[in-house]
Design a protein around this motif. Structure first.
Motif, PDB file in Angstrom:
ATOM      1  N   MET A   1       0.839  -1.197   0.000  1.00  0.00           N
ATOM      2  CA  MET A   1       0.000   0.000   0.000  1.00  0.00           C
ATOM      3  C   MET A   1       0.873   1.246   0.000  1.00  0.00           C
ATOM      4  SD  MET A   1      -3.305  -0.649   2.455  1.00  0.00           S
ATOM      5  CE  MET A   1      -2.372  -0.788   3.973  1.00  0.00           C
ATOM      6  N   SER A   2       0.328   2.343  -0.548  1.00  0.00           N
ATOM      7  CA  SER A   2       1.041   3.613  -0.540  1.00  0.00           C
ATOM      8  C   SER A   2       1.022   4.204   0.862  1.00  0.00           C
ATOM      9  CB  SER A   2       0.380   4.590  -1.514  1.00  0.00           C
ATOM     10  OG  SER A   2      -0.901   4.965  -1.028  1.00  0.00           O
ATOM     11  N   LEU A   3       1.835   5.237   1.076  1.00  0.00           N
ATOM     12  CA  LEU A   3       1.866   5.906   2.373  1.00  0.00           C
ATOM     13  C   LEU A   3       0.493   6.453   2.732  1.00  0.00           C
ATOM     14  CD1 LEU A   3       3.353   6.999   4.816  1.00  0.00           C
ATOM     15  CD2 LEU A   3       4.052   8.974   3.433  1.00  0.00           C
ATOM     16  N   MET A   4      -0.233   7.054   1.749  1.00  0.00           N
ATOM     17  CA  MET A   4      -1.551   7.601   2.027  1.00  0.00           C
ATOM     18  C   MET A   4      -2.538   6.498   2.406  1.00  0.00           C
ATOM     19  SD  MET A   4      -3.536  10.138   2.444  1.00  0.00           S
ATOM     20  CE  MET A   4      -2.697  11.580   1.759  1.00  0.00           C
ATOM     21  N   GLU A   5      -2.482   5.369   1.691  1.00  0.00           N
ATOM     22  CA  GLU A   5      -3.376   4.250   2.014  1.00  0.00           C
ATOM     23  C   GLU A   5      -3.099   3.723   3.412  1.00  0.00           C
ATOM     24  OE1 GLU A   5      -4.292   2.270  -2.348  1.00  0.00           O
ATOM     25  OE2 GLU A   5      -2.351   1.889  -1.385  1.00  0.00           O
TER      26      GLU A   5
ATOM     27  N   LYS B   1      -4.702   3.479   9.119  1.00  0.00           N
ATOM     28  CA  LYS B   1      -4.353   3.711  10.522  1.00  0.00           C
ATOM     29  C   LYS B   1      -5.389   4.606  11.202  1.00  0.00           C
ATOM     30  CE  LYS B   1      -0.523   5.385  13.410  1.00  0.00           C
ATOM     31  NZ  LYS B   1      -0.351   4.122  14.157  1.00  0.00           N
ATOM     32  N   MET B   2      -5.820   5.663  10.501  1.00  0.00           N
ATOM     33  CA  MET B   2      -6.792   6.582  11.083  1.00  0.00           C
ATOM     34  C   MET B   2      -8.149   5.923  11.300  1.00  0.00           C
ATOM     35  SD  MET B   2      -5.343   9.390  11.848  1.00  0.00           S
ATOM     36  CE  MET B   2      -3.917   8.361  12.237  1.00  0.00           C
TER      37      MET B   2
ATOM     38  N   LYS C   1      -8.613   3.137  12.502  1.00  0.00           N
ATOM     39  CA  LYS C   1      -8.534   2.390  13.764  1.00  0.00           C
ATOM     40  C   LYS C   1      -8.425   3.301  14.982  1.00  0.00           C
ATOM     41  CE  LYS C   1      -6.165  -1.398  11.390  1.00  0.00           C
ATOM     42  NZ  LYS C   1      -4.897  -2.172  11.303  1.00  0.00           N
ATOM     43  N   VAL C   2      -8.147   4.583  14.746  1.00  0.00           N
ATOM     44  CA  VAL C   2      -7.972   5.522  15.852  1.00  0.00           C
ATOM     45  C   VAL C   2      -9.317   5.833  16.491  1.00  0.00           C
ATOM     46  CG1 VAL C   2      -7.308   7.889  16.440  1.00  0.00           C
ATOM     47  CG2 VAL C   2      -5.868   6.526  14.930  1.00  0.00           C
ATOM     48  N   LYS C   3      -9.356   5.902  17.800  1.00  0.00           N
ATOM     49  CA  LYS C   3     -10.602   6.147  18.529  1.00  0.00           C
ATOM     50  C   LYS C   3     -10.933   7.626  18.690  1.00  0.00           C
ATOM     51  CE  LYS C   3     -11.137   1.740  19.245  1.00  0.00           C
ATOM     52  NZ  LYS C   3     -12.185   0.996  18.509  1.00  0.00           N
ATOM     53  N   VAL C   4      -9.988   8.512  18.362  1.00  0.00           N
ATOM     54  CA  VAL C   4     -10.223   9.946  18.529  1.00  0.00           C
ATOM     55  C   VAL C   4     -11.265  10.410  17.515  1.00  0.00           C
ATOM     56  CG1 VAL C   4      -9.194  12.251  18.464  1.00  0.00           C
ATOM     57  CG2 VAL C   4      -7.886  10.312  19.374  1.00  0.00           C
ATOM     58  N   PHE C   5     -12.284  11.117  18.000  1.00  0.00           N
ATOM     59  CA  PHE C   5     -13.404  11.539  17.146  1.00  0.00           C
ATOM     60  C   PHE C   5     -12.917  12.358  15.950  1.00  0.00           C
ATOM     61  CE2 PHE C   5     -16.457  14.869  15.990  1.00  0.00           C
ATOM     62  CZ  PHE C   5     -17.531  14.084  15.603  1.00  0.00           C
ATOM     63  N   GLY C   6     -13.391  11.991  14.773  1.00  0.00           N
ATOM     64  CA  GLY C   6     -13.129  12.777  13.573  1.00  0.00           C
ATOM     65  C   GLY C   6     -11.828  12.470  12.873  1.00  0.00           C
ATOM     66  N   SER C   7     -11.016  11.548  13.402  1.00  0.00           N
ATOM     67  CA  SER C   7      -9.697  11.298  12.814  1.00  0.00           C
ATOM     68  C   SER C   7      -9.779  10.770  11.389  1.00  0.00           C
ATOM     69  CB  SER C   7      -8.913  10.307  13.678  1.00  0.00           C
ATOM     70  OG  SER C   7      -8.682  10.843  14.967  1.00  0.00           O
ATOM     71  N   ASN C   8     -10.855  10.042  11.071  1.00  0.00           N
ATOM     72  CA  ASN C   8     -10.950   9.419   9.749  1.00  0.00           C
ATOM     73  C   ASN C   8     -11.998  10.064   8.851  1.00  0.00           C
ATOM     74  OD1 ASN C   8     -13.167   8.608  11.159  1.00  0.00           O
ATOM     75  ND2 ASN C   8     -13.109   6.472  10.506  1.00  0.00           N
ATOM     76  N   LYS C   9     -12.474  11.241   9.215  1.00  0.00           N
ATOM     77  CA  LYS C   9     -13.496  11.909   8.400  1.00  0.00           C
ATOM     78  C   LYS C   9     -12.837  12.740   7.308  1.00  0.00           C
ATOM     79  CE  LYS C   9     -17.216  12.081  11.794  1.00  0.00           C
ATOM     80  NZ  LYS C   9     -18.211  12.917  12.499  1.00  0.00           N
ATOM     81  N   ARG C  10     -13.177  12.434   6.070  1.00  0.00           N
ATOM     82  CA  ARG C  10     -12.608  13.152   4.937  1.00  0.00           C
ATOM     83  C   ARG C  10     -13.646  14.101   4.350  1.00  0.00           C
ATOM     84  NH1 ARG C  10     -10.537   8.706   0.947  1.00  0.00           N
ATOM     85  NH2 ARG C  10      -9.738  10.560  -0.133  1.00  0.00           N
TER      86      ARG C  10
END
Length: 412
Positions: free
Chosen positions: A1-5, A10-11, A13-22
């Motif tokens: 996978m690329s660095l962005m992928e 990783k994001m 799996k993070v529990k911090v709210f909003g970490s994976n919202k694009r």
């Protein structure tokens, strides 16, 4: 996978709210006033293996914050309700919340301007004109946000549009929230205070309203809650001989907007309305009314400072969309003749200002010609970042490369 992928995985799996919202691709909703729509519009270029086309995205951006400013009596509240009703009627399940702190419009006027029957008003609109505070406005908007996000499948719809990479765009059905007016919105402690405050109260109000707008801006975007606020242009109190600079480009020297700076810098769009010309029933369009100049003084989707005319019919108590387009063509020099007019593409059909709507209603040929002329003018309002980028890259030389190369030569 690329660095962005890897990063995105990783994001997730993070529990911090909003970490994976694009960010999602924006869509726009027509205000019902084409000149306003195109004034704020842009051209979208779709390019993928399956699709290659462009479309015009015009109107008000989903989940955006919009402010209409002007002096007292300029038609701010009326125009806003017509715009809100025009957006809402595009959907069977859109909701509208109208916090009329000033009591600017009675209930029956709102029904008329929104263009909704009483049953729809009861089911999908919520009007308030008392007990409105900064805190409960926040609770209401945040509560609406939670309901829409938690029930996304129920409220999500296919826009029928594509992003620039050819992906279909899905959005939550828009909701509309109106605050009329922002400077009149008080924090709960001040609203319930029996004492009349002084200058410190104005500071407290601005801070609380700033906090409100900062807190709800992301909620509004994610849940597609379109926020409209009204603000008043006031005269600046001058202290000393040197006039203060305007708060924002588009205000004149000596003018100010109350209610804090957040309303200015957080607004996606800011429209200024000015009453510029009185209309008389015995001439002009045959109505009592006025020509209103609307200027887009802030936009995140198009260039600013361009103005368009709107026709306010005081007899009917509303802005006239057709006559506003007529006035636009007139101001752009499209109408041929003097007193008795015609369009170049339909020279045999003559009309006056007073009977234009009647002639238009009964002439398909004029309707087609009128639509074509409107589109020609309105299309010039659109921004097209692709064309700007292409023009910037079309120079026969690259000044950056030339200058940087000179630096390399010196090092060598």
């Amino acid at each position: 996978m690329s660095l962005m992928e890897n990063f995105r995985a990783k994001m997730d799996k993070v529990k911090v709210f909003g970490s994976n919202k694009r960010a999602e691709f924006d869509v726009m909703y027509s205000t019902g006033f084409l000149s306003i729509d195109y004034l704020n519009g842009t051209t979208v270029h779709v390019e993928s293996e399956e699709r290659n086309f462009t479309y015009n995205s015009v109107g008000i951006v989903d989940g955006s914050t919009n402010t209409i400013i002007g002096r007292s009596g300029s038609g701010k509240s009326t125009l806003l309700r017509q715009i809100a009703g025009n957006i809402m009627r595009q959907f069977d399940n859109a909701l509208l919340f109208d916090d009329d702190i000033e009591g600017s419009l009675p209930w029956v006027r709102k029904e008329f301007l929104y263009g909704l029957d009483p049953d729809i008003i009861e089911k999908r609109c919520d009007f308030r004109n008392r007990g409105i505070t900064t805190e409960n406005v926040y609770q209401r908007i945040h509560g609406l946000y939670e309901l829409k996000i938690q029930n996304r499948k129920e409220f999500e719809y296919d826009t029928g549009l594509y992003d620039t990479r050819g992906n279909r765009i899905y959005k939550l059905v828009p909701s509309i929230y109106i605050i009329d007016s922002l400077p009149m919105l008080l924090p709960e402690d001040l609203a319930n205070d029996d004492e009349l405050g002084g200058s410190m109260d104005a500071s407290s109000i601005a801070k609380k309203n700033t906090s409100l707008l900062k807190k709800i801006s992301q909620d509004c975007k994610e849940a597609n809650i379109i926020l409209f606020t009204i603000n008043h242009i006031l005269d600046e109190i001058q202290m000393g001989f040197i006039p203060k600079a305007a708060q924002i480009s588009g205000l004149k020297q000596g003018e100010r907007l109350p209610g804090g700076k957040a309303a200015i810098y957080l607004a996606n769009n800011m429209f200024r309305v000015d009453d510029s010309l009185t209309l008389k029933a015995d001439k002009d369009f045959g109505i009592d009314g006025s020509v209103i100049t609307l200027t887009l003084i802030k936009s995140r989707t198009n260039a600013t400072k361009r103005s368009i005319p709107l026709i306010f019919n005081k007899t009917e108590g509303r802005f006239d969309e057709l006559l506003s387009l007529f006035q636009l063509l007139k101001s752009e020099g499209v109408l041929q003749g003097t007193g008795v007019y015609y369009l170049e593409s339909a020279p045999d059909i003559k009309f006056k200002q007073k009977n234009f709507k009647e002639v238009l209603e009964n002439s398909p040929e004029l309707q087609k010609a009128f639509a074509e002329e409107c589109f020609k003018i309105l299309s010039t309002f659109l921004s097209d970042t692709r064309n700007v980028s292409a023009n910037n890259n079309s120079a026969s030389f690259n000044i950056n490369s030339m200058v940087n190369a000179m630096g390399v030569e010196q090092i060598c």
